[in-house]
Scaffold this motif. Structure first.
Motif, PDB file in Angstrom:
ATOM      1  N   ARG A  29       2.074   5.751  -3.193  1.00 10.70           N
ATOM      2  CA  ARG A  29       2.751   5.139  -2.035  1.00 10.70           C
ATOM      3  C   ARG A  29       3.160   6.207  -1.014  1.00 10.70           C
ATOM      4  NH1 ARG A  29       3.776   1.775  -6.105  1.00 10.70           N
ATOM      5  NH2 ARG A  29       3.422  -0.426  -5.673  1.00 10.70           N
ATOM      6  N   ALA A  30       3.621   7.339  -1.499  1.00 12.27           N
ATOM      7  CA  ALA A  30       4.038   8.415  -0.608  1.00 12.27           C
ATOM      8  C   ALA A  30       2.854   8.949   0.202  1.00 12.27           C
ATOM      9  CB  ALA A  30       4.700   9.543  -1.399  1.00 12.27           C
ATOM     10  N   VAL A  31       1.685   9.022  -0.405  1.00 16.65           N
ATOM     11  CA  VAL A  31       0.488   9.483   0.312  1.00 16.65           C
ATOM     12  C   VAL A  31       0.168   8.505   1.448  1.00 16.65           C
ATOM     13  CG1 VAL A  31      -2.015   9.848   0.093  1.00 16.65           C
ATOM     14  CG2 VAL A  31      -0.452  10.818  -1.606  1.00 16.65           C
ATOM     15  N   VAL A  32       0.232   7.211   1.168  1.00 17.74           N
ATOM     16  CA  VAL A  32      -0.016   6.208   2.213  1.00 17.74           C
ATOM     17  C   VAL A  32       1.040   6.343   3.308  1.00 17.74           C
ATOM     18  CG1 VAL A  32      -0.110   3.733   2.732  1.00 17.74           C
ATOM     19  CG2 VAL A  32      -1.210   4.621   0.660  1.00 17.74           C
ATOM     20  N   GLN A  33       2.292   6.527   2.917  1.00 14.13           N
ATOM     21  CA  GLN A  33       3.365   6.666   3.904  1.00 14.13           C
ATOM     22  C   GLN A  33       3.141   7.887   4.792  1.00 14.13           C
ATOM     23  OE1 GLN A  33       6.553   6.526   1.041  1.00 14.13           O
ATOM     24  NE2 GLN A  33       6.898   4.340   1.372  1.00 14.13           N
ATOM     25  N   ILE A  34       2.667   8.977   4.223  1.00 16.38           N
ATOM     26  CA  ILE A  34       2.370  10.164   5.027  1.00 16.38           C
ATOM     27  C   ILE A  34       1.248   9.846   6.023  1.00 16.38           C
ATOM     28  CG2 ILE A  34       1.255  12.451   4.904  1.00 16.38           C
ATOM     29  CD1 ILE A  34       3.161  13.045   2.559  1.00 16.38           C
ATOM     30  N   GLY A  35       0.256   9.097   5.575  1.00 16.12           N
ATOM     31  CA  GLY A  35      -0.814   8.687   6.487  1.00 16.12           C
ATOM     32  C   GLY A  35      -0.289   7.875   7.658  1.00 16.12           C
ATOM     33  N   ILE A  36       0.658   6.994   7.388  1.00 16.68           N
ATOM     34  CA  ILE A  36       1.245   6.169   8.450  1.00 16.68           C
ATOM     35  C   ILE A  36       2.092   7.030   9.384  1.00 16.68           C
ATOM     36  CG2 ILE A  36       2.896   4.301   8.901  1.00 16.68           C
ATOM     37  CD1 ILE A  36       1.757   3.003   6.258  1.00 16.68           C
ATOM     38  N   VAL A  37       2.847   7.969   8.822  1.00 16.66           N
ATOM     39  CA  VAL A  37       3.663   8.874   9.647  1.00 16.66           C
ATOM     40  C   VAL A  37       2.757   9.679  10.576  1.00 16.66           C
ATOM     41  CG1 VAL A  37       5.144  10.927   9.580  1.00 16.66           C
ATOM     42  CG2 VAL A  37       5.632   8.993   8.060  1.00 16.66           C
ATOM     43  N   ILE A  38       1.667  10.238  10.042  1.00 14.64           N
ATOM     44  CA  ILE A  38       0.732  11.018  10.864  1.00 14.64           C
ATOM     45  C   ILE A  38       0.057  10.119  11.893  1.00 14.64           C
ATOM     46  CG2 ILE A  38      -1.516  12.214  10.800  1.00 14.64           C
ATOM     47  CD1 ILE A  38       0.823  14.005  10.135  1.00 14.64           C
ATOM     48  N   GLY A  39      -0.389   8.950  11.456  1.00 17.51           N
ATOM     49  CA  GLY A  39      -1.057   8.026  12.371  1.00 17.51           C
ATOM     50  C   GLY A  39      -0.172   7.587  13.519  1.00 17.51           C
ATOM     51  N   GLY A  40       1.107   7.406  13.251  1.00 16.40           N
ATOM     52  CA  GLY A  40       2.030   6.943  14.280  1.00 16.40           C
ATOM     53  C   GLY A  40       2.728   8.049  15.037  1.00 16.40           C
ATOM     54  N   ALA A  41       2.428   9.299  14.706  1.00 18.29           N
ATOM     55  CA  ALA A  41       3.145  10.425  15.322  1.00 18.29           C
ATOM     56  C   ALA A  41       2.937  10.502  16.831  1.00 18.29           C
ATOM     57  CB  ALA A  41       2.714  11.744  14.673  1.00 18.29           C
ATOM     58  N   ASP A  42       1.781  10.037  17.301  1.00 20.64           N
ATOM     59  CA  ASP A  42       1.527  10.078  18.742  1.00 20.64           C
ATOM     60  C   ASP A  42       1.931   8.782  19.427  1.00 20.64           C
ATOM     61  OD1 ASP A  42      -0.427   8.391  17.789  1.00 20.64           O
ATOM     62  OD2 ASP A  42      -2.100   9.418  18.767  1.00 20.64           O
ATOM     63  N   GLY A  43       2.556   7.878  18.669  1.00 25.27           N
ATOM     64  CA  GLY A  43       3.002   6.615  19.240  1.00 25.27           C
ATOM     65  C   GLY A  43       1.916   5.555  19.268  1.00 25.27           C
ATOM     66  N   ASP A  44       0.741   5.862  18.746  1.00 24.90           N
ATOM     67  CA  ASP A  44      -0.372   4.921  18.756  1.00 24.90           C
ATOM     68  C   ASP A  44      -1.104   4.967  17.426  1.00 24.90           C
ATOM     69  OD1 ASP A  44      -2.313   3.093  19.522  1.00 24.90           O
ATOM     70  OD2 ASP A  44      -3.568   4.629  20.455  1.00 24.90           O
ATOM     71  N   PHE A  45      -0.648   4.174  16.478  1.00 27.20           N
ATOM     72  CA  PHE A  45      -1.310   4.055  15.178  1.00 27.20           C
ATOM     73  C   PHE A  45      -2.446   3.065  15.391  1.00 27.20           C
ATOM     74  CE2 PHE A  45      -0.775   2.593  10.499  1.00 27.20           C
ATOM     75  CZ  PHE A  45      -1.652   3.568  10.055  1.00 27.20           C
ATOM     76  N   ASP A  46      -3.580   3.594  15.897  1.00 29.72           N
ATOM     77  CA  ASP A  46      -4.654   2.722  16.363  1.00 29.72           C
ATOM     78  C   ASP A  46      -5.427   2.077  15.214  1.00 29.72           C
ATOM     79  OD1 ASP A  46      -6.806   4.455  15.538  1.00 29.72           O
ATOM     80  OD2 ASP A  46      -6.521   5.634  17.369  1.00 29.72           O
ATOM     81  N   LYS A  47      -6.321   1.155  15.588  1.00 28.77           N
ATOM     82  CA  LYS A  47      -7.066   0.361  14.595  1.00 28.77           C
ATOM     83  C   LYS A  47      -7.922   1.248  13.680  1.00 28.77           C
ATOM     84  CE  LYS A  47      -5.959  -3.821  16.029  1.00 28.77           C
ATOM     85  NZ  LYS A  47      -4.899  -4.467  15.310  1.00 28.77           N
ATOM     86  N   THR A  48      -8.493   2.312  14.220  1.00 28.49           N
ATOM     87  CA  THR A  48      -9.324   3.210  13.407  1.00 28.49           C
ATOM     88  C   THR A  48      -8.473   3.909  12.356  1.00 28.49           C
ATOM     89  OG1 THR A  48     -10.669   3.576  15.374  1.00 28.49           O
ATOM     90  CG2 THR A  48     -11.032   5.067  13.531  1.00 28.49           C
TER      91      THR A  48
END
Length: 151
Positions: free
Chosen positions: A111-130
């Motif tokens: 779960r923590a690995v997925v959460q890190i992915g979401i944190v990185i994905g959303g870091a620029d304010g745009d957790f895009d579809k890709t």
């Protein structure tokens, strides 16, 4: 609530959840999987620009959970995964997903690995579809239901 606000709130919630488990997240499998996830999200669109590298470098330097590990070692692992993805994205993705899957033995780490992915994905304010699709694939590799993370 605007999408931008939801993204910031989601990333903040994920970071809080990571902090609550900081003392559990010390294994080599978590270390390897989290750096693989960072590389995969950074390269999700097929390219890695300087700002994406900078976001991960900043995460490595400032994230309290990742401070369980040597920052230079984390950076080296991140860059090695990026190199695999840059050389041949499809083949590199298979290898990187295998690194991510190492964390599935411990649900808290997965779960923590997925959460890190979401944190990185959303870091620029745009957790895009890709980026969302890549993190969703990682959920399957970790035997986690994507809907648990609103993916």
């Amino acid at each position: 609530m605007a999408l931008w606000d939801r993204l910031k709130e989601s990333a903040s919630t994920m970071q809080t959840q990571l902090m609550a488990k900081k003392n559990e997240l010390t294994s080599g499998a978590f270390r390897d999987a989290s750096m693989a996830m960072c590389a995969l999200v950074a390269a999700a669109d097929g390219t890695v620009d300087a700002s994406e590298r900078q976001r991960v470098t900043q995460l490595i330097a400032t994230n309290e959970v990742l401070q369980n590990f040597d920052a230079a070692d984390l950076q080296r692992r991140f860059e090695a995964n990026l190199d695999k993805l840059a050389a041949d994205f499809a083949l590199g993705k298979v290898s990187v997903m295998q690194e991510i899957a190492k964390a599935k033995k411990k649900p808290a780490e997965a779960r923590a690995v997925v959460q890190i992915g979401i944190v990185i994905g959303g870091a620029d304010g745009d957790f895009d579809k890709t980026e969302q699709a890549i993190v969703r694939e990682a959920c399957y590799a970790l035997d986690l239901p994507p809907h648990e993370f609103d993916l």
